[in-house]
Scaffold this motif. Sequence first.
Motif, short mmCIF file in Angstrom:
data_model
loop_
_atom_site.label_atom_id
_atom_site.label_comp_id
_atom_site.label_asym_id
_atom_site.label_seq_id
_atom_site.Cartn_x
_atom_site.Cartn_y
_atom_site.Cartn_z
N GLY A 154 0.81 -1.20 0.00
CA GLY A 154 0.00 0.00 0.00
C GLY A 154 0.85 1.25 0.00
O GLY A 154 2.09 1.20 0.04
N LEU A 155 0.17 2.36 -0.02
CA LEU A 155 0.86 3.65 -0.05
C LEU A 155 1.76 3.84 1.17
O LEU A 155 2.88 4.35 1.04
N LEU A 156 1.32 3.44 2.34
CA LEU A 156 2.15 3.59 3.53
C LEU A 156 3.43 2.76 3.43
O LEU A 156 4.48 3.17 3.94
N ASP A 157 3.37 1.62 2.76
CA ASP A 157 4.58 0.81 2.54
C ASP A 157 5.58 1.58 1.67
O ASP A 157 6.78 1.58 1.93
N LEU A 205 10.78 5.11 1.52
CA LEU A 205 11.46 6.41 1.39
C LEU A 205 11.91 6.97 2.72
O LEU A 205 12.74 7.86 2.77
N GLY A 206 11.29 6.52 3.80
CA GLY A 206 11.53 7.15 5.10
C GLY A 206 10.87 8.51 5.15
O GLY A 206 11.32 9.41 5.86
N ALA A 207 9.80 8.68 4.36
CA ALA A 207 9.12 9.97 4.27
C ALA A 207 8.35 10.27 5.55
O ALA A 207 7.76 9.37 6.15
N PRO A 208 8.34 11.51 5.96
CA PRO A 208 7.56 11.88 7.14
C PRO A 208 6.07 11.80 6.84
O PRO A 208 5.66 11.82 5.69
N ARG A 209 5.27 11.69 7.88
CA ARG A 209 3.82 11.59 7.71
C ARG A 209 3.16 12.97 7.68
O ARG A 209 1.97 13.09 7.44
N THR A 210 3.93 14.01 7.94
CA THR A 210 3.40 15.37 7.91
C THR A 210 4.27 16.22 6.99
O THR A 210 5.44 15.92 6.76
N GLY A 211 3.68 17.28 6.46
CA GLY A 211 4.43 18.20 5.61
C GLY A 211 4.69 17.68 4.22
O GLY A 211 5.54 18.20 3.51
N VAL A 212 3.97 16.62 3.82
CA VAL A 212 4.14 16.08 2.47
C VAL A 212 2.78 15.90 1.81
O VAL A 212 1.77 15.76 2.48
N ALA A 213 2.79 15.92 0.50
CA ALA A 213 1.61 15.60 -0.30
C ALA A 213 2.00 14.41 -1.17
O ALA A 213 3.15 14.28 -1.58
N SER A 218 -5.54 3.14 3.37
CA SER A 218 -6.35 2.21 2.59
C SER A 218 -5.99 2.19 1.10
O SER A 218 -6.59 1.43 0.34
N THR A 219 -5.02 2.98 0.69
CA THR A 219 -4.65 3.05 -0.72
C THR A 219 -3.70 1.92 -1.08
O THR A 219 -2.58 1.85 -0.58
#
Length: 66
Positions: free
Chosen positions: A17-20, A25-33, A48-49
């Motif tokens: 899924g998208l969270l995987d 990437l180690g991307a933060p959960r805030t400040g990103v689109a 859920s994506t």
Amino acid sequence: MHVWINGERRELSAGAGLLDALGVLGAPRTGVAVAVDGEVVPRADWPSTRLTDGARIEVLTAVQGG
């Protein structure tokens, strides 16, 4: 399966899924689109994506400047 994240080909497990993808990437959960195949995904939909083979994911970070 293979997906493209910010222009780089990445391998994820089948059914990922998208969270995987964000975790890779180690991307933060805030400040990103995030957009998948050119469509912005609202943050509430991230868990859920599900991704498909060949999906193109773009992760954009907000930048503040003058």
